[in-house]
Design an enzyme around this catalytic site. Sequence first.
Site, mmCIF file in Angstrom:
data_model
loop_
_atom_site.group_PDB
_atom_site.id
_atom_site.type_symbol
_atom_site.label_atom_id
_atom_site.label_comp_id
_atom_site.label_asym_id
_atom_site.label_seq_id
_atom_site.Cartn_x
_atom_site.Cartn_y
_atom_site.Cartn_z
ATOM 1 C CG ASP A 29 -2.091 0.956 1.077
ATOM 2 O OD1 ASP A 29 -2.335 1.437 -0.054
ATOM 3 O OD2 ASP A 29 -2.765 1.232 2.088
ATOM 4 N NE ARG A 42 -4.167 5.969 -7.845
ATOM 5 C CZ ARG A 42 -4.040 5.774 -6.529
ATOM 6 N NH1 ARG A 42 -3.857 6.800 -5.716
ATOM 7 N NH2 ARG A 42 -4.095 4.559 -6.045
ATOM 8 C CG HIS A 46 0.350 0.976 -9.348
ATOM 9 N ND1 HIS A 46 0.055 0.867 -8.015
ATOM 10 C CD2 HIS A 46 -0.740 1.537 -9.926
ATOM 11 C CE1 HIS A 46 -1.174 1.347 -7.798
ATOM 12 N NE2 HIS A 46 -1.667 1.767 -8.944
ATOM 13 C CB SER A 74 -8.076 -6.096 -3.453
ATOM 14 O OG SER A 74 -8.761 -4.893 -3.756
ATOM 15 N NE ARG A 80 -7.096 1.278 -6.184
ATOM 16 C CZ ARG A 80 -5.928 1.357 -5.580
ATOM 17 N NH1 ARG A 80 -4.834 1.567 -6.290
ATOM 18 N NH2 ARG A 80 -5.839 1.214 -4.281
ATOM 19 C CG LEU A 142 9.959 -17.466 -1.021
ATOM 20 C CD1 LEU A 142 9.474 -17.436 0.428
ATOM 21 C CD2 LEU A 142 10.628 -16.133 -1.376
ATOM 22 N NE ARG A 199 -3.287 -1.068 4.302
ATOM 23 C CZ ARG A 199 -4.533 -1.259 3.908
ATOM 24 N NH1 ARG A 199 -5.294 -2.108 4.540
ATOM 25 N NH2 ARG A 199 -5.019 -0.589 2.881
HETATM 26 C C1 IPE Z 1 -1.250 -0.249 -3.554
HETATM 27 O O1 IPE Z 1 -1.010 1.148 -3.513
HETATM 28 C C2 IPE Z 1 -1.433 -0.698 -4.956
HETATM 29 C C3 IPE Z 1 -2.092 -1.971 -5.257
HETATM 30 C C4 IPE Z 1 -1.647 -3.119 -4.870
HETATM 31 C C5 IPE Z 1 -3.242 -1.950 -6.160
HETATM 32 P P1 IPE Z 1 -2.232 2.170 -3.675
HETATM 33 O O2 IPE Z 1 -2.538 2.329 -5.122
HETATM 34 O O3 IPE Z 1 -3.381 1.725 -2.833
HETATM 35 O O4 IPE Z 1 -1.611 3.528 -3.123
HETATM 36 P P2 IPE Z 1 -2.339 4.644 -2.250
HETATM 37 O O5 IPE Z 1 -3.005 3.973 -1.077
HETATM 38 O O6 IPE Z 1 -3.349 5.313 -3.140
HETATM 39 O O7 IPE Z 1 -1.234 5.570 -1.829
HETATM 40 MG MG MG Z 2 -4.061 2.202 -0.929
#
Ligand code: IPE
Ligand code: MG
Length: 251
Positions: A29, A42, A46, A74, A80, A142, A199
């Site tokens: 996260d 964003r 990733h 998830s 999104r 692993l 987390r």
């Molecule tokens: C986690 O980061 C990404 C996934 C596993 C989809 P986020 O995309 O939730 O980042 P924030 O919470 O907006 O900062």
């Molecule tokens: Mg998030």
Amino acid sequence: MTEVAGLEDLDLSQVDLTNVPGHIGLILDGNGRWAEARGLERTAGHAAGEAALFSAIDGALALGVGWLTAFTFSTENWSRSESEVEFLMFFNRDILERRRDELDEKNVAMHFMGLLDDPRVPDRNREIMADAEAVTANNDTLHVVFAFNYGGRADIARAARRAAELVAEGQLRPDQIDEPLIGSLMGIPGMPDADLIVRSSGEHRISNFLLWQAAYAELVFPNILWPDYGAQALVDSVVEYQSRVRRFGTA
Ligand code: IPE
Ligand code: MG
């Protein structure tokens, strides 16, 4: 202990290598916040999270962890924006294509847990996941589980449905439905309960991750955005885990 190239600087001096968690769950996260803080899209967050995940895998190898489950998409992530969902679908298969052989060489077995037959999941993702699982099936250093289109409640509901089907087929009596049976119908065969759930990003929530398997897990919430996580952060999370007293309901 496995020697992992590139991890010469890893500080293991605070870890008890005889008390390493057998199964660590990672909730990745903070990618979006990491990118936004840099004025980036964003999706750039990733992309930056990939290196953190593979560094954490190296950390798990160095520690001798048996199972590492990473929450990569998830069942709630479909809500999104279309472009972010599209990016995450592509990215989840692109990572596998680019890095499968590297994990195979490290003797890592790859598994996928979630609603993989969901029609919203592109066929190409399914093919690449099946390939990665098959190619690495005999590896045993692993086990890395990608929780992809995963939700803990959905996983429990599916196990209940399977049990009901077995009853309907006359292969099971209702009084045989107990915790070990439901557990055996979930997740990946042989996957132990989670000992530690991490987390990142400072959020203190489990968000439908490994609900069944986390019953007695220790929870660690490092204040690090996921792209800044990695091998040393994983080691530090394990050090925090080792400072806890696990009681399993006893006095
Ligand atoms: C986690 O980061 C990404 C996934 C596993 C989809 P986020 O995309 O939730 O980042 P924030 O919470 O907006 O900062
Ligand atoms: Mg998030």
